[in-house]
Scaffold this motif. Sequence first.
Motif, short mmCIF file in Angstrom:
data_model
loop_
_atom_site.label_atom_id
_atom_site.label_comp_id
_atom_site.label_asym_id
_atom_site.label_seq_id
_atom_site.Cartn_x
_atom_site.Cartn_y
_atom_site.Cartn_z
N GLY A 193 0.79 -1.22 0.00
CA GLY A 193 0.00 0.00 0.00
C GLY A 193 0.82 1.27 0.00
N LEU A 194 2.12 1.16 -0.40
CA LEU A 194 3.01 2.33 -0.45
C LEU A 194 3.17 3.01 0.90
N THR A 195 3.04 2.22 1.96
CA THR A 195 3.14 2.78 3.32
C THR A 195 4.50 3.43 3.56
N ALA A 196 5.58 2.72 3.23
CA ALA A 196 6.92 3.27 3.47
C ALA A 196 7.15 4.52 2.63
N HIS A 197 6.66 4.52 1.39
CA HIS A 197 6.81 5.70 0.54
C HIS A 197 6.13 6.92 1.16
N ARG A 198 4.94 6.71 1.67
CA ARG A 198 4.19 7.84 2.21
C ARG A 198 4.77 8.34 3.52
N LEU A 199 5.24 7.42 4.36
CA LEU A 199 5.89 7.86 5.60
C LEU A 199 7.23 8.53 5.29
N GLY A 200 7.95 8.01 4.30
CA GLY A 200 9.19 8.66 3.89
C GLY A 200 8.92 10.05 3.33
N ALA A 201 7.86 10.17 2.53
CA ALA A 201 7.50 11.49 1.98
C ALA A 201 7.10 12.43 3.10
N ARG A 202 6.33 11.93 4.06
CA ARG A 202 5.93 12.78 5.20
C ARG A 202 7.17 13.28 5.95
N THR A 203 8.14 12.39 6.19
CA THR A 203 9.36 12.77 6.89
C THR A 203 10.12 13.85 6.12
N LEU A 204 10.23 13.68 4.81
CA LEU A 204 10.92 14.67 3.98
C LEU A 204 10.17 16.00 3.98
N ILE A 205 8.84 15.94 3.91
CA ILE A 205 8.03 17.17 3.91
C ILE A 205 8.22 17.94 5.21
N ARG A 206 8.20 17.26 6.33
CA ARG A 206 8.37 17.95 7.63
C ARG A 206 9.75 18.61 7.70
N SER A 207 10.75 17.93 7.17
CA SER A 207 12.09 18.49 7.18
C SER A 207 12.17 19.74 6.30
N LEU A 208 11.55 19.69 5.12
CA LEU A 208 11.54 20.84 4.22
C LEU A 208 10.72 22.00 4.80
N GLU A 209 9.61 21.68 5.49
CA GLU A 209 8.81 22.72 6.12
C GLU A 209 9.63 23.47 7.17
N ALA A 210 10.43 22.71 7.91
CA ALA A 210 11.28 23.35 8.92
C ALA A 210 12.29 24.27 8.26
N GLU A 211 12.86 23.86 7.12
CA GLU A 211 13.79 24.72 6.39
C GLU A 211 13.10 25.97 5.90
N ALA A 212 11.86 25.82 5.45
CA ALA A 212 11.12 26.97 4.93
C ALA A 212 10.83 28.00 6.01
N ASN A 213 10.77 27.56 7.26
CA ASN A 213 10.45 28.48 8.36
C ASN A 213 11.69 29.05 9.04
N GLN B 294 14.98 31.21 9.72
CA GLN B 294 15.43 32.55 9.36
C GLN B 294 16.72 32.45 8.55
N GLY B 295 16.81 33.24 7.52
CA GLY B 295 18.00 33.17 6.68
C GLY B 295 17.71 33.71 5.31
N ASP B 296 18.40 33.16 4.32
CA ASP B 296 18.26 33.61 2.95
C ASP B 296 16.84 33.39 2.45
N LEU B 297 16.23 34.45 1.92
CA LEU B 297 14.85 34.38 1.46
C LEU B 297 14.70 33.39 0.31
N SER B 298 15.68 33.34 -0.58
CA SER B 298 15.59 32.43 -1.72
C SER B 298 15.60 30.97 -1.26
N ASP B 299 16.35 30.67 -0.18
CA ASP B 299 16.36 29.31 0.36
C ASP B 299 14.98 28.94 0.91
N GLN B 300 14.33 29.90 1.57
CA GLN B 300 12.99 29.65 2.09
C GLN B 300 12.00 29.38 0.97
N VAL B 301 12.10 30.18 -0.10
CA VAL B 301 11.20 30.01 -1.24
C VAL B 301 11.43 28.66 -1.90
N ASN B 302 12.70 28.28 -2.06
CA ASN B 302 13.00 26.98 -2.66
C ASN B 302 12.47 25.83 -1.81
#
Length: 820
Positions: free
Chosen positions: A546-566, A568-576
């Motif tokens: 059921g793609l369980t590992a894929h979805r949990l892996g995607a969730r983990t990556l998303i949370r990490s990227l959300e933290a990067e987006a929040n 403080q630092g270079d605005l372009s890095d946040q946008v990316n």
Amino acid sequence: MVNCCCGLLTATKEPVPLKAVDVEVTVRDHVATVAATLLYENKEQSPIEAVFIFPLPGDAAVCHFSAKIGQSEVVAEVREKQKAREEYDDALTRGQQAFLLEESEQSPDVFSLSVGSLPPGESASIRLEYVTELAVQADDGLRFCLPAVLNPRYQPLGSDGGAGTTRFIPGTSVPASLVPYSLSLCASVCSPRPITKVESNCSLDPVQYLNQQQTQAAVKLAAGHKFDRDVELLLYYKDSHLPTAVVEAGRASVKPGSLMGDPVVMVSLYPEFPPAVMSLMTKSGEFLFVIDRSGSMSSPMSNADSSQIRIDSAKETLLLLLKSLPIGCYFNIYSFGSSFTHIFPQSVVYSQQTMDEALKVIEDLQADMGGTEILEPLKHIFKQPCIPSQPRQLFVFTDGEVSNTKAVIDVVKRNSGSHRCFSFGIGMGASTALINGLAKEGRGHAQFISGADRMQSKVMQSLRFALQPAVVDISVTWDVPAGVSVTPLTPPIINLFQGQRSLIYAQLTGEVSGDAEGCVTVKYSLAEHPTQNQLKFSLKPTEDTGLTAHRLGARTLIRSLEAEANEQGDLSDQVNAKEMVVEVSVQSGVSSSLTAFIAVNKGNGKALQGPLLRRNVRAPIMKMCGKMAPRAMAMAMASCPPLLMANSKKSRKDVMRTMETDGAVLSQPRKAQLCSATGSNFMRSSCSSSGMVEMDYGGIHFSRADLAIPAPRDPMLQLISLQRASGSWLLESALAAVFGRTLKDVEVATPASVSPEVWATVLAVVWLHGFKKDAQEEWEFLAMKAVSWLHGEKVPCITECVEAGNVLLGCQVEESSMGM
């Protein structure tokens, strides 16, 4: 009885349209896939828009959302959030049926489901699916929790809740007994190892094992479930600490080279530290205890008649923690509500004097500080300079009802290099996003305490982790065949604890032969001892997962990227980072704070007729002892019409002043004043034939249990309260009373040439081993302190003392079992 106009119906008395919630849970080892079906029915004469605010586990990956209206079904797609909202609004404007599912931007464990343009007399079946990891408990059980309780989230002063939060409506809750929809739940459990038992805080039908090996089982929630608690399942497997690795095949319809097209490996590791190193428990540290004293901490741990009040349980736990601290460490205690306080201006050395001062303050702690503003005390703590050679250990106790969850977690993350954070969610409805987020970003460990759980045992496990030598220089390396590459989806591991699971996700790209193997190695340094744990695994993908590992892996990556987006630092890095969040979310079909699920049923193209009515579906709040909890009472009163209070000599303003400032609970002193008031038709009190004091606040019923009158102190707590900071006990009447003896009896039995303090300390340790063995995890550290003190006294006749203690107390405790 509660007047029906309070919270259940809208201002014009229209009924709530949600009718039933059906939940199917599929557990595979330590991961659960949850499918929830919500049935809506519009019995009104006009089209309606139903809005339902509800909780999910903070680490859940929501991966499917569909709606069935009549014979037609529409499956939602993930879109960038603003685009999804515009598409939803446009559909309603055109008179089309539309469905929008979105995650709160402030707290990932709160979701909003909007069901738009549901025609008169029509039903809609909404299906929501998510996957989640099961948390490991202190007793090695795996915990699945279906949050049935959405506590109103406290909004700090001066906070607007962040952009995009206006669709989330706090406080749309009713007492559990008045929730107009039903809940059914069934679970199937599959494990590579035998399932030894299944427990729950709710009534279950008998567990059915589906094979002789007992590796498969079926569980069902008993009929008549009330929305008065979260639904918890505790699963126990044989040899649960064995490491595992599963390689999951990608989606056949997606091209290789992408996250969903490539295989994903999910590794579950349980680090086992060398015994020689584990014996080196640290004797230093700065221990900071941060206690929630908001009004909601006056609520009970559960709805059971004997349930302890949250603040009382926290006070007992503080007593146990203080008695268990090592000599020479530093400590301080913070309290927070609408403001915050601390016992000492700065952390102090742990001694008899400072411990006594702290205990005097703890004795008087009450849940009387109003709201739940946890951010400011954390900022204050992190501004204080660290003490050289004293690692900072932060223990946070809260019922987790805040709306600025992400801001709180961010400040912990920014200061993660200077401390470890151990967090404790108290009572039903504690925010999993807040509690887990504090521990994850603070390199600590999270615990949830609810129902019949004892806070003390779980907190002592965390103290054990805090006293372990810190693990540093953690690295993860992969060994795979040539032509195969590994892309980590999990951010770098920042903490490891003995016996606690660590999950690692990675994407595997390239051609793999059928019998190929891979190997993952985790290296780290523990008390300057280089250590490693290694696991070999087959690279052959497992189908039908059921793609369980894929979805949990995607969730983990998303949370990490959300933290990067929040960050403080270079605005372009946040946008990316934000663009990457949207890209991964859309590609994987997993929700994020920047995306939403949107489905539009275009049907036959005909617009629905009539004005669109908005209905907010209430989430349940917890009740107590079959009556309305004080928190619920405050909320109900706040929403009742003035007519309800017309006969009261107290004005509405006067009565509401008796509530805590977060609208949660009557404070203890004001409860007493209300109980003694006379001449008020709003509040009436009486005494039942059983002697139980009962009161009636404008139709809202209270018993003496609601007032949380303290019970007599437990003998073990009494014994613990008498221990000195050094680890010893003095020979006194209070200690003899714990043993059920008179002081004279104890003095007469003293062995020759043994000091009263040594004799008292030996008796206390013998009593704990003889009568409280089942609670050893709670008193283990203070007993170790006592034995260490006895060793320091160089007692020549310790064997004689233990034998005399057994005779006096009626025990048969072996000297060797006491660590003497």
